[in-house]
Scaffold this motif. Structure first.
Motif, PDB file in Angstrom:
ATOM      1  N   CYS A 245       0.826  -1.208   0.000  1.00 23.22           N
ATOM      2  CA  CYS A 245       0.000   0.000   0.000  1.00 23.22           C
ATOM      3  C   CYS A 245       0.861   1.259   0.000  1.00 23.22           C
ATOM      4  O   CYS A 245       0.524   2.261  -0.659  1.00 23.22           O
ATOM      5  CB  CYS A 245      -0.927  -0.002   1.212  1.00 23.22           C
ATOM      6  N   LEU A 266      -7.373  -6.573  -1.646  1.00 21.39           N
ATOM      7  CA  LEU A 266      -7.745  -5.215  -2.052  1.00 21.39           C
ATOM      8  C   LEU A 266      -9.239  -4.976  -1.897  1.00 21.39           C
ATOM      9  O   LEU A 266      -9.680  -3.865  -1.566  1.00 21.39           O
ATOM     10  CB  LEU A 266      -7.332  -4.975  -3.503  1.00 21.39           C
ATOM     11  N   VAL A 272      -6.488  -1.190   3.363  1.00 24.13           N
ATOM     12  CA  VAL A 272      -6.425  -0.549   2.042  1.00 24.13           C
ATOM     13  C   VAL A 272      -7.038   0.846   2.090  1.00 24.13           C
ATOM     14  O   VAL A 272      -6.559   1.772   1.434  1.00 24.13           O
ATOM     15  CB  VAL A 272      -7.129  -1.426   0.983  1.00 24.13           C
ATOM     16  N   TYR A 275      -4.940   4.192   2.697  1.00 25.74           N
ATOM     17  CA  TYR A 275      -3.946   4.683   1.747  1.00 25.74           C
ATOM     18  C   TYR A 275      -4.614   5.276   0.516  1.00 25.74           C
ATOM     19  O   TYR A 275      -5.760   4.956   0.182  1.00 25.74           O
ATOM     20  CB  TYR A 275      -2.998   3.545   1.336  1.00 25.74           C
ATOM     21  N   PHE A 277      -5.150   5.379  -3.196  1.00 22.45           N
ATOM     22  CA  PHE A 277      -5.046   4.540  -4.385  1.00 22.45           C
ATOM     23  C   PHE A 277      -5.594   5.254  -5.624  1.00 22.45           C
ATOM     24  O   PHE A 277      -5.889   4.615  -6.629  1.00 22.45           O
ATOM     25  CB  PHE A 277      -5.820   3.227  -4.171  1.00 22.45           C
TER      26      PHE A 277
END
Length: 510
Positions: A245, A266, A272, A275, A277
């Motif tokens: 991550c 994911l 997850v 962070y 993305f």
């Protein structure tokens, strides 16, 4: 860059690296220790390593092994072997001595590259065999080569190498003992040519994560392709959730090449969400079927394309892929890559089947391996007289051309007169919020033949019961596919290095 059609692999990489010049363009970064290596440094290291191999008497057609986790130096002996037309044989870094001995029983490498944490096994192998001339340790005597060794001044050019073996890779071993797959220069050149748009969108500004094991076909093909296309890679020796991550957030990674187990992570793991993305605009999954439920979750969660591609060691990776910009049907592995011929064949009659009729997927083209090294009987059983390689996967295509995998030929559960797909049941099970992973097999039954049974990994502290799961499946799937064999709770499931479920080991747990 010059066309790869008329060059051997050594020339391709030699000329490509030479053209980069003295710039300090970074090629690889190790996230664990934050070490970096530039394209120029890789070039020099590979030339010095090639010279050392040549001085040790290694010549065209000899074998060189690698046993190591992913690291910056891993690609160096591979490039060196390309220059010398020596055959490289990377092996699973977690192998025990017996497995290592089996893997190298046909190739018998004269040199093996390894690392401090793996050298004990390689020394044991050397003591029990008679073919290893020298062990080169990335953490020890390899450094002497790089720091003080001479450089290979030039390479020999040859345009007749396409049918010559350039690498030995070990098959996954999910059906019987692992086999030594002999891949040629032509195989890799074909695969590299398909590792670009419209299958992947790479540029010199792209950064990707190198997490798939480099001894596996997808990991190896990924790293040699990104070096050819001058892409930057951040390496992880193995999947570590936090570091993974962090890489995505820190380097603004646009493309995630993952396996199904990481797709589940994911989709479901709360870490997850901590962070950023937002840089991710493309998720590509391989190494096993990605279920419809997980694919749908990922598409909504990351607001990007989630594509699958399909291949195997024996076909140098890619066979089919969902290409960029095309909306594949959910669950589809896409369409054949250019230059590949596909036939769906009835396993009983050997007849070629049409649309919407499941059969064994067979493939023909420049991607098909040369042979199983030292095993002509297995080669003949896999590649038929027409040149089609039988994948052992059951699948079908629809009228629009998209292909779907149903399951492994030998994994289908025979319940009464019905064929039940374990993968389909696993997809349903993993859609449950309190199930993190699931594996399904058939258990013998005198009346029905086989009964579908599930091994289930629960979410921590979940109170879900066996009956809850049986009812959940029964509400979502036809009666012949119900869990007539019951449910067993386990802490984890046996999988290989790319996350593929090992059903044989599940059966041994009964």
């Amino acid at each position: 860059m010059e066309s790869i059609v008329d060059q051997n692999l050594g020339e391709i990489f030699y000329e490509n690296f030479k053209a980069i010049g003295d710039t300090e363009m970074i090629a690889l970064i190790n996230k664990v220790n934050n070490k970096k290596i530039s394209y120029r440094e890789l070039f020099v290291a590979s030339l010095k390593t090639a010279r050392k191999l040549k001085d040790l008497g290694i010549k065209e057609g000899d074998f060189v092994g690698i046993m190591s986790d992913n690291r910056l130096e891993y690609i160096v002996p591979i490039l060196a072997c390309f220059y010398l037309r020596v055959i490289i044989h990377p092996t699973n870094s977690s192998y025990h001595l017996t497995e290592l001995k089996h893997a190298y029983s046909n190739s018998k490498p004269k040199i093996i590259f390894t690392s401090n944490d793996k050298i004990g096994k390689v020394v044991e192998l050397q003591n029990e065999t008679d073919y290893i001339k020298k062990i080169i340790n990335f953490d020890d005597n390899y450094l002497d080569i790089i720091e003080g060794g001479a450089i290979l001044e030039s390479i020999e050019k040859s345009s007749d190498c396409d049918r010559k073996t350039t690498a030995i890779l070990t098959s996954s071993g999910t059906t019987g003992h692992p086999k030594s797959v002999a891949l040629t220069q032509g195989n890799f050149k074909f695969a590299m040519s398909n590792f670009k748009y419209p299958i992947f969108s790479y540029s010199s500004e792209t950064i990707i994560i190198g997490m798939l094991p480099f001894y596996h076909i997808f990991g190896l093909l990924q790293i040699i392709s990104i070096l050819y296309y001058r892409v930057k890679m951040v390496i992880l020796p193995k999947f570590q959730p936090v570091l993974f991550c962090e890489i995505v957030e820190e380097y603004k990674v646009p493309i995630l090449s993952i396996v199904p187990s990481i797709a589940d992570f994911l989709a479901k793991h709360p870490i997850v969400d901590k962070y950023n993305f937002k840089s991710v605009n493309d998720i590509v999954c391989s190494g096993g079927a990605l279920g419809y439920e997980i694919q749908t979750i990922l598409e909504k969660k990351f607001n990007c394309a989630v594509r699958q591609y399909y291949g195997m060691t024996e076909t140098t990776g890619l066979i089919m892929a969902c290409i960029l910009g095309k909306k594949c049907k959910p669950g589809s592995i896409g369409t054949p890559v250019p230059g590949v011929e596909i036939a769906v064949i009835d396993a009983q009659t050997n007849n070629t089947l049409g649309a919407n009729k499941p059969g064994e997927i067979c493939v023909k083209g420049d991607l098909v391996m040369k042979e199983y090294l030292g095993n002509p009987e297995a080669t003949r059983a896999t590649i038929d007289e027409r040149g089609f390689l039988h994948t052992g996967d059951i699948g079908y295509f629809v009228e629009e051309g998209d292909f779907f995998i149903v399951d492994r030929l030998k994994d289908l559960i025979k319940y009464k007169s019905f064929q039940v797909s374990p993968a389909e049941l696993e997809d349903v099970l993993k859609s449950h919020n309190e199930i993190t992973d699931a594996g399904v097999i058939g258990v013998p039954d005198e009346r029905a033949g086989e009964l579908p049974m599930a091994f289930v990994v629960k979410v921590k502290n979940s109170k879900i019961s066996e009956q809850n799961i049986i009812d959940y499946v029964a509400e979502r799937i036809s009666v012949q596919k119900h869990l007539h064999g019951g449910v067993r709770f386990v802490d984890d499931l046996p999988k290989n290095s790319t996350g593929k479920l090992l059903r044989k080991q599940l059966r041994e747990m009964l």
